[in-house]
Scaffold this motif. Structure first.
Motif, PDB file in Angstrom:
ATOM      1  N   ALA A 122       0.843  -1.208   0.000  1.00 49.86           N
ATOM      2  CA  ALA A 122       0.000   0.000   0.000  1.00 49.86           C
ATOM      3  C   ALA A 122       0.871   1.248   0.000  1.00 49.86           C
ATOM      4  O   ALA A 122       0.592   2.214  -0.723  1.00 49.86           O
ATOM      5  CB  ALA A 122      -0.938  -0.006   1.206  1.00 49.86           C
ATOM      6  N   TYR A 123       1.930   1.229   0.792  1.00 44.17           N
ATOM      7  CA  TYR A 123       2.848   2.365   0.854  1.00 44.17           C
ATOM      8  C   TYR A 123       3.467   2.623  -0.519  1.00 44.17           C
ATOM      9  O   TYR A 123       3.515   3.760  -0.985  1.00 44.17           O
ATOM     10  CB  TYR A 123       3.948   2.103   1.888  1.00 44.17           C
ATOM     11  CG  TYR A 123       4.817   3.305   2.145  1.00 44.17           C
ATOM     12  CD1 TYR A 123       4.529   4.175   3.180  1.00 44.17           C
ATOM     13  CD2 TYR A 123       5.909   3.589   1.334  1.00 44.17           C
ATOM     14  CE1 TYR A 123       5.307   5.294   3.413  1.00 44.17           C
ATOM     15  CE2 TYR A 123       6.695   4.710   1.557  1.00 44.17           C
ATOM     16  CZ  TYR A 123       6.390   5.551   2.596  1.00 44.17           C
ATOM     17  OH  TYR A 123       7.151   6.659   2.804  1.00 44.17           O
TER      18      TYR A 123
ATOM     19  N   GLU B 242       5.789  18.128   9.272  1.00 37.36           N
ATOM     20  CA  GLU B 242       4.377  17.888   9.558  1.00 37.36           C
ATOM     21  C   GLU B 242       3.915  16.728   8.700  1.00 37.36           C
ATOM     22  O   GLU B 242       4.587  16.337   7.747  1.00 37.36           O
ATOM     23  CB  GLU B 242       3.532  19.136   9.286  1.00 37.36           C
ATOM     24  CG  GLU B 242       3.530  19.586   7.831  1.00 37.36           C
ATOM     25  CD  GLU B 242       2.704  20.837   7.606  1.00 37.36           C
ATOM     26  OE1 GLU B 242       1.467  20.732   7.528  1.00 37.36           O
ATOM     27  OE2 GLU B 242       3.298  21.916   7.533  1.00 37.36           O
ATOM     28  N   SER B 243       2.793  16.161   9.043  1.00 37.13           N
ATOM     29  CA  SER B 243       2.166  15.094   8.270  1.00 37.13           C
ATOM     30  C   SER B 243       3.133  13.941   7.993  1.00 37.13           C
ATOM     31  O   SER B 243       3.536  13.708   6.854  1.00 37.13           O
ATOM     32  CB  SER B 243       1.603  15.670   6.969  1.00 37.13           C
ATOM     33  OG  SER B 243       0.848  14.703   6.297  1.00 37.13           O
ATOM     34  N   PHE B 244       3.462  13.189   9.015  1.00 40.12           N
ATOM     35  CA  PHE B 244       4.407  12.082   8.878  1.00 40.12           C
ATOM     36  C   PHE B 244       3.736  10.770   8.506  1.00 40.12           C
ATOM     37  O   PHE B 244       4.398   9.807   8.176  1.00 40.12           O
ATOM     38  CB  PHE B 244       5.202  11.910  10.180  1.00 40.12           C
ATOM     39  CG  PHE B 244       6.136  13.046  10.439  1.00 40.12           C
ATOM     40  CD1 PHE B 244       7.377  13.082   9.827  1.00 40.12           C
ATOM     41  CD2 PHE B 244       5.777  14.091  11.269  1.00 40.12           C
ATOM     42  CE1 PHE B 244       8.253  14.133  10.051  1.00 40.12           C
ATOM     43  CE2 PHE B 244       6.647  15.149  11.498  1.00 40.12           C
ATOM     44  CZ  PHE B 244       7.882  15.169  10.888  1.00 40.12           C
ATOM     45  N   GLY B 245       2.421  10.708   8.582  1.00 38.12           N
ATOM     46  CA  GLY B 245       1.707   9.489   8.226  1.00 38.12           C
ATOM     47  C   GLY B 245       1.511   9.384   6.730  1.00 38.12           C
ATOM     48  O   GLY B 245       1.978  10.222   5.957  1.00 38.12           O
ATOM     49  N   LEU B 246       0.805   8.353   6.320  1.00 34.33           N
ATOM     50  CA  LEU B 246       0.582   8.170   4.883  1.00 34.33           C
ATOM     51  C   LEU B 246      -0.889   7.940   4.571  1.00 34.33           C
ATOM     52  O   LEU B 246      -1.479   8.695   3.821  1.00 34.33           O
ATOM     53  CB  LEU B 246       1.415   7.003   4.350  1.00 34.33           C
ATOM     54  CG  LEU B 246       1.249   6.760   2.852  1.00 34.33           C
ATOM     55  CD1 LEU B 246       1.897   7.892   2.061  1.00 34.33           C
ATOM     56  CD2 LEU B 246       1.822   5.435   2.443  1.00 34.33           C
ATOM     57  N   LEU B 247      -1.495   6.932   5.144  1.00 33.31           N
ATOM     58  CA  LEU B 247      -2.840   6.538   4.746  1.00 33.31           C
ATOM     59  C   LEU B 247      -3.942   7.248   5.519  1.00 33.31           C
ATOM     60  O   LEU B 247      -5.025   7.455   4.994  1.00 33.31           O
ATOM     61  CB  LEU B 247      -3.009   5.018   4.897  1.00 33.31           C
ATOM     62  CG  LEU B 247      -2.046   4.174   4.069  1.00 33.31           C
ATOM     63  CD1 LEU B 247      -2.273   2.698   4.338  1.00 33.31           C
ATOM     64  CD2 LEU B 247      -2.181   4.477   2.593  1.00 33.31           C
TER      65      LEU B 247
ATOM     66  N   ASP C 136       4.902   5.984  -3.808  1.00 25.66           N
ATOM     67  CA  ASP C 136       5.764   6.001  -4.994  1.00 25.66           C
ATOM     68  C   ASP C 136       4.996   6.126  -6.302  1.00 25.66           C
ATOM     69  O   ASP C 136       5.462   6.776  -7.232  1.00 25.66           O
ATOM     70  CB  ASP C 136       6.644   4.748  -5.026  1.00 25.66           C
ATOM     71  CG  ASP C 136       7.674   4.749  -3.917  1.00 25.66           C
ATOM     72  OD1 ASP C 136       7.998   5.844  -3.422  1.00 25.66           O
ATOM     73  OD2 ASP C 136       8.155   3.667  -3.545  1.00 25.66           O
ATOM     74  N   VAL C 137       3.814   5.521  -6.375  1.00 33.01           N
ATOM     75  CA  VAL C 137       3.055   5.539  -7.634  1.00 33.01           C
ATOM     76  C   VAL C 137       2.132   6.753  -7.696  1.00 33.01           C
ATOM     77  O   VAL C 137       2.194   7.545  -8.635  1.00 33.01           O
ATOM     78  CB  VAL C 137       2.270   4.230  -7.825  1.00 33.01           C
ATOM     79  CG1 VAL C 137       1.394   4.302  -9.067  1.00 33.01           C
ATOM     80  CG2 VAL C 137       3.222   3.039  -7.916  1.00 33.01           C
ATOM     81  N   ILE C 138       1.270   6.914  -6.702  1.00 36.24           N
ATOM     82  CA  ILE C 138       0.260   7.978  -6.769  1.00 36.24           C
ATOM     83  C   ILE C 138       0.845   9.351  -6.436  1.00 36.24           C
ATOM     84  O   ILE C 138       0.624  10.316  -7.162  1.00 36.24           O
ATOM     85  CB  ILE C 138      -0.932   7.640  -5.853  1.00 36.24           C
ATOM     86  CG1 ILE C 138      -1.657   6.412  -6.409  1.00 36.24           C
ATOM     87  CG2 ILE C 138      -1.874   8.824  -5.720  1.00 36.24           C
ATOM     88  CD1 ILE C 138      -2.735   5.852  -5.515  1.00 36.24           C
ATOM     89  N   ILE C 139       1.595   9.454  -5.338  1.00 38.03           N
ATOM     90  CA  ILE C 139       2.079  10.768  -4.911  1.00 38.03           C
ATOM     91  C   ILE C 139       3.269  11.234  -5.744  1.00 38.03           C
ATOM     92  O   ILE C 139       3.228  12.299  -6.345  1.00 38.03           O
ATOM     93  CB  ILE C 139       2.435  10.771  -3.405  1.00 38.03           C
ATOM     94  CG1 ILE C 139       1.169  10.571  -2.576  1.00 38.03           C
ATOM     95  CG2 ILE C 139       3.138  12.068  -3.017  1.00 38.03           C
ATOM     96  CD1 ILE C 139       1.406  10.372  -1.097  1.00 38.03           C
TER      97      ILE C 139
END
Length: 160
Positions: A90-91, A134-139, A96-99
């Motif tokens: 998912a990461y 800031e914003s260290f998470g992903l999902l 890598d793909v979407i962001i």
């Protein structure tokens, strides 16, 4: 019954991994292993980055948990390994793909969730140094990023 145990532990591990990766990102990647993560915050034209070595930090324990868990019939351990691997996939897809568009598979999404993730990540990358992040998470995206994306959507609708 064993399948349900493995599936349950896999899903719980997947959810817990968001917290683990948040902490790793904030305190390790932006801490004592900044020298591996730094090139991810500095624009470059390289396909691979030192930051990519973090893949191994998660992949090796995942592989070991799966291998040992299945070989020795310690199914809860295999479930943990599968959960880590699923989160890793998912990461890869989100980060890598979407962001970052390292692979041009999904380049034009209008999905609000995808836009919120992209905005949160953009705010993370506005900081080029390891401090003041800031914003260290992903999902799991903070409410303020959802609100920003929804506000932008409403403004665009009014202009039509």
């Amino acid at each position: 019954m064993i399948f349900l145990l493995i599936l349950s532990i896999t899903l719980v591990t997947f959810i817990i991994m968001e917290g683990i990766t948040w902490a790793m990102h904030k305190y390790v990647m932006h801490g004592f292993l900044w020298y591996l993560h730094e090139d991810h915050h500095k624009p470059n034209n390289h396909f691979f980055e030192k930051n990519d070595t973090f893949f191994l930090i998660f992949a090796i324990p995942s592989w070991l948990c799966i291998m040992i868990g299945l070989e020795d019939k310690i199914f809860w351990l295999a479930g943990i390994g599968f959960g880590i691997a699923l989160y890793g996939f998912a990461y890869f897809m989100v980060h890598d793909v979407i962001i970052h568009q390292r692979f041009k598979w999904f380049s034009r999404s209008n999905n609000i969730y995808v836009k919120a993730i992209k905005w949160a990540h953009k705010m993370h990358h506005k900081h080029l140094d390891k401090e003041k992040g800031e914003s260290f998470g992903l999902l799991f995206v903070a409410k303020k990023y959802w609100e920003k994306v929804l506000k932008d959507k409403a403004i665009r609708k009014q202009k039509l």
